[in-house]
Design an enzyme around this catalytic site. Structure first.
Site, short mmCIF file in Angstrom:
data_model
loop_
_atom_site.label_atom_id
_atom_site.label_comp_id
_atom_site.label_asym_id
_atom_site.label_seq_id
_atom_site.Cartn_x
_atom_site.Cartn_y
_atom_site.Cartn_z
N ASP A 1 38.78 32.25 61.97
CA ASP A 1 37.93 31.26 62.65
C ASP A 1 38.08 31.45 64.15
OD1 ASP A 1 36.41 28.87 63.29
OD2 ASP A 1 36.88 28.15 61.28
N GLU B 1 35.88 21.74 67.44
CA GLU B 1 35.64 23.12 67.86
C GLU B 1 35.71 23.29 69.37
OE1 GLU B 1 35.48 26.06 67.00
OE2 GLU B 1 34.81 26.28 64.93
#
Length: 293
Positions: free
Chosen positions: A204, A15
């Site tokens: 996302d 991430e």
């Protein structure tokens, strides 16, 4: 279009990729592994550091080092130890989570250098809408008026900083919103639907390019999408893994798009899920602003 894998690492949940303009290197975090990663394209080498808690997102600091949004709050990492050693970020601001079992997730700086990040209940099967959006500026962490999120994601800012994007990537939501952003007050206003639903997958992490277009990862569908500022789908790119997590522009010319991905526990041992990828879409990005402090 050629999509290349960088390094050999496989992340559980890769991430918050951020390009460091001074170091000319890419940073990102593996959330469940509590690990900070850095990849240097000049020699193709990757380095990693263990973190004391999970870090959902990060930003470069103008004063040097990194800012990390971790489980208990915001932490500052002034300098990195030798590769392979544990990093020791210093607490800067604590967060009072609405419920137990929460952590920070997606976030980034606005064009003025304020750091924004959202929180979520880690067990997404509970579908708890306890997530909130926080702003960290001048050493102070404040809860914004934005709340009720299950999995806040997809944060981004237009080139002029006057539009803010934000999504809720939980399967029951899958919406991307746009806000008018008051650049003087640092306040999002007039929330409206920007993307009602992706063609496939759920939204996302995201990035905004130099043309003001919004790139969003289609998690579960192995897709990357580009939307114009008017909300029109402009491009769709298939990726070699099912769960892209976040994208970021980088490279010396900001013409490379890096994509971190997720490795599900059920994937095959030889699967490439969890790898980091790079592609050149023929479009330049914007340098992510550093946290001003």
């Amino acid at each position: 279009m050629q999509i290349e894998r960088i390094g050999s690492m496989l992340c559980g949940v890769g991430e918050s990729p951020v390009w460091h303009p001074v170091e000319q290197a890419l940073y990102w975090t593996d959330i469940p592994a509590r690990t900070l990663w850095r990849w240097n394209p000049s020699d193709g080498k990757a380095a990693s550091w263990a973190l004391p808690e999970q870090a959902g997102c990060l930003a470069v600091r103008r004063a040097g080092g990194l800012l990390l949004a971790m489980e208990p709050g915001i932490r500052v990492l002034d300098r990195l130890p030798a590769a392979g050693e544990a990093a020791a970020p210093v607490p800067a601001a604590a967060v009072a989570h609405a419920e137990p079992g929460m952590r920070f997730n997606d976030g980034r700086c606005d064009r003025q250098g304020r750091f924004w990040a959202g929180t979520m209940v880690q067990d997404t099967s509970l579908a708890r809408s306890a997530g909130r959006i926080y702003r960290y500026a001048r050493g102070e962490l404040r809860e914004s008026a934005l709340g009720g999120f299950i999995t806040p994601n997809g944060m981004g800012f237009s080139p002029d900083g006057r539009t803010m994007y934000l999504s809720d990537s939980h399967p029951s939501r899958q919406i991307v919103w746009a806000f008018d952003y008051d650049i003087d007050a640092g306040r999002p206003e007039r929330q409206r639907v920007f993307i009602e639903k992706l063609p496939a997958g759920r939204p996302d992490g995201a990035a905004v390019d130099a043309d003001g277009c919004y790139w969003i990862c289609g998690n579960d569908a192995g897709m990357l999408y580009r939307y114009t500022p008017a909300g029109r789908l402009d491009r769709s790119i298939a990726l070699p893994v099912a769960k892209p997590a976040m994208c970021a522009f980088g490279g010396a010319e900001l013409d490379t798009l890096f994509i971190t991905t997720i490795r599900p526990p059920s994937c095959a041992p030889d699967a490439q899920d969890g790898a980091v990828y790079a592609l050149r879409p023929g479009i330049r990005g914007l340098q992510e602003p550093a946290y001003v402090g």
